[in-house]
Design a protein around this motif. Structure first.
Motif, PDB file in Angstrom:
ATOM      1  N   TYR A   1      36.234  35.617  39.832  1.00 56.75           N
ATOM      2  CA  TYR A   1      37.123  34.555  39.370  1.00 56.75           C
ATOM      3  C   TYR A   1      36.401  33.612  38.407  1.00 56.75           C
ATOM      4  N   GLU A   2      35.140  33.322  38.684  1.00 60.78           N
ATOM      5  CA  GLU A   2      34.398  32.395  37.822  1.00 60.78           C
ATOM      6  C   GLU A   2      34.268  32.943  36.403  1.00 60.78           C
ATOM      7  N   GLU A   3      34.067  34.255  36.275  1.00 60.33           N
ATOM      8  CA  GLU A   3      33.934  34.858  34.942  1.00 60.33           C
ATOM      9  C   GLU A   3      35.262  34.845  34.198  1.00 60.33           C
TER      10      GLU A   3
ATOM     11  N   VAL B   1      36.203  31.305  32.857  1.00 61.11           N
ATOM     12  CA  VAL B   1      35.562  30.922  31.591  1.00 61.11           C
ATOM     13  C   VAL B   1      36.429  31.364  30.412  1.00 61.11           C
ATOM     14  N   ILE B   2      36.925  32.591  30.465  1.00 65.31           N
ATOM     15  CA  ILE B   2      37.811  33.088  29.401  1.00 65.31           C
ATOM     16  C   ILE B   2      39.110  32.296  29.376  1.00 65.31           C
ATOM     17  N   ALA B   3      39.656  32.012  30.555  1.00 67.65           N
ATOM     18  CA  ALA B   3      40.921  31.272  30.636  1.00 67.65           C
ATOM     19  C   ALA B   3      40.783  29.874  30.049  1.00 67.65           C
TER      20      ALA B   3
ATOM     21  N   SER C   1      34.842  40.635  22.710  1.00 67.34           N
ATOM     22  CA  SER C   1      34.755  41.828  23.546  1.00 67.34           C
ATOM     23  C   SER C   1      34.002  41.488  24.823  1.00 67.34           C
ATOM     24  N   TYR C   2      34.406  42.146  25.910  1.00 66.63           N
ATOM     25  CA  TYR C   2      33.804  41.911  27.222  1.00 66.63           C
ATOM     26  C   TYR C   2      33.520  43.271  27.870  1.00 66.63           C
ATOM     27  N   THR C   3      32.315  43.430  28.359  1.00 66.04           N
ATOM     28  CA  THR C   3      31.938  44.692  28.992  1.00 66.04           C
ATOM     29  C   THR C   3      31.360  44.486  30.395  1.00 66.04           C
ATOM     30  N   HIS C   4      31.452  43.275  30.929  1.00 70.57           N
ATOM     31  CA  HIS C   4      30.828  42.986  32.223  1.00 70.57           C
ATOM     32  C   HIS C   4      31.806  43.026  33.386  1.00 70.57           C
ATOM     33  N   PHE C   5      33.068  43.380  33.137  1.00 69.98           N
ATOM     34  CA  PHE C   5      34.041  43.443  34.224  1.00 69.98           C
ATOM     35  C   PHE C   5      34.112  44.876  34.757  1.00 69.98           C
TER      36      PHE C   5
ATOM     37  N   PHE D   1      43.480  35.898  36.233  1.00 65.03           N
ATOM     38  CA  PHE D   1      42.622  36.598  37.187  1.00 65.03           C
ATOM     39  C   PHE D   1      43.379  37.723  37.874  1.00 65.03           C
ATOM     40  N   LYS D   2      44.653  37.488  38.176  1.00 61.92           N
ATOM     41  CA  LYS D   2      45.478  38.531  38.811  1.00 61.92           C
ATOM     42  C   LYS D   2      45.652  39.730  37.871  1.00 61.92           C
TER      43      LYS D   2
END
Length: 297
Positions: A147-149, A152-154, A137-141, A237-238
């Motif tokens: 792009y850097e964040e 990392v997931i990619a 889970s991600y809540t920081h977007f 990212f897109k």
């Protein structure tokens, strides 16, 4: 007879609510313009580099890349769901959640193993309410995904795909087409450079179907080793950028509608308040006249 004080108090409270929704509409409009500029700036580059990878994949090369290799059988899949951290954005979250649950039902029907990764507090709470287990889970977007964040997931997803931990990656998000058109959809990003899924028209529209000839320097292996991962990072990212733009558009429309509805309610309450006030004044005048007549009699 309606209570004049209660009507006036309710009218004032709705006016305060209208101020809040109007302010939120203006904030969403400002954020939308900034997010749309970022998405538009990345759009052409994303389409072009993705098309190059697809051309390379279909150019009949003797070399290949692990991210381009399709799996003969999909035994496990990863579903990445992109939602918002906040509400008050109309049907934005419900639309992508509906697409995610439909894909989950399809995977369950084929006995395909799956894991869910969810971005956004709204999606996390919705999945927990539906008793769907969440692996990441991600809540920081927010409205400005970095792009850097996303990279990392990619990188982690690419490593897991190459290691064989899953055979397909589906991203559920809202594609930004124009200010008046956003499409909730499921797009398969891994294996990469595969034919676009239904509803993904941005890349397929740029495909000419012409088989291109390439000369590689220093080698095809080194070119693919750099271009394919970079293309996947940009494409993911897109997706995050499109989701951010679509969220702000949905919130802008929802708050505009709420502001207009508040204005209509205020008009109705004002008419009711004026009638009640006039009726109260008339009653007081009649009581005064009745008292005067009683004293004279």
């Amino acid at each position: 007879m309606a209570n004049v004080r209660l009507l006036d108090k309710r009218r004032k409270s709705i006016r305060n609510i209208r101020k809040i929704t109007r302010t939120m509409e203006l904030i969403a409009t400002a954020r939308f313009k900034k997010a749309m500029d970022r998405a538009a700036a990345a759009n052409d580059y994303t389409q072009r580099i993705t098309q190059i990878v697809r051309d390379l994949a279909g150019a009949g090369l003797e070399v290949s890349h692990p991210l381009l290799a399709g799996r003969p059988e999909v035994k496990s899949a990863t579903v990445l769901l992109l939602t918002s951290n906040r509400g008050l954005c109309g049907g934005y979250n419900s639309s992508v959640l509906r697409q995610a649950m439909l894909r989950r039902a399809e995977l369950n029907a084929t006995n395909t193993g799956m894991k869910f990764e969810v971005s956004g507090k709204r999606g996390i709470s919705a999945m927990k309410f539906r008793s769907v287990s969440i692996d990441q889970s991600y809540t920081h977007f927010e409205d400005k995904p970095a792009y850097e964040e996303v990279a990392v997931i990619a990188d982690r997803l690419m490593s897991e795909f190459i290691a064989g931990k899953f055979d397909r990656l589906d991203v559920v998000y809202t594609q930004f087409v124009s200010v008046s058109k956003q499409i909730p959809q499921v797009e398969t990003l891994l294996p990469f450079a595969q034919p676009a899924t239904q509803g993904s028209t941005a890349e397929s529209a740029g495909s000419t179907g012409v088989r291109a000839d390439y000369e590689f320097l220093p080698s095809a292996e080194s070119i693919l080793e750099e271009v394919v991962p970079a293309s996947f990072r940009v494409k993911l990212f897109k997706c995050f950028l499109d989701a951010a733009v679509s969220e702000q558009i949905a919130r802008m429309v929802a708050m505009k509608s709420a502001t207009e509805n508040a204005g209509d309610i205020i008009k109705q309450l004002s008419r009711t308040y004026n009638r009640a006030r006039q009726s109260r004044i008339t009653q007081e005048i009649m009581e005064i006249i009745g008292g005067v007549e009683a004293l004279e009699g």
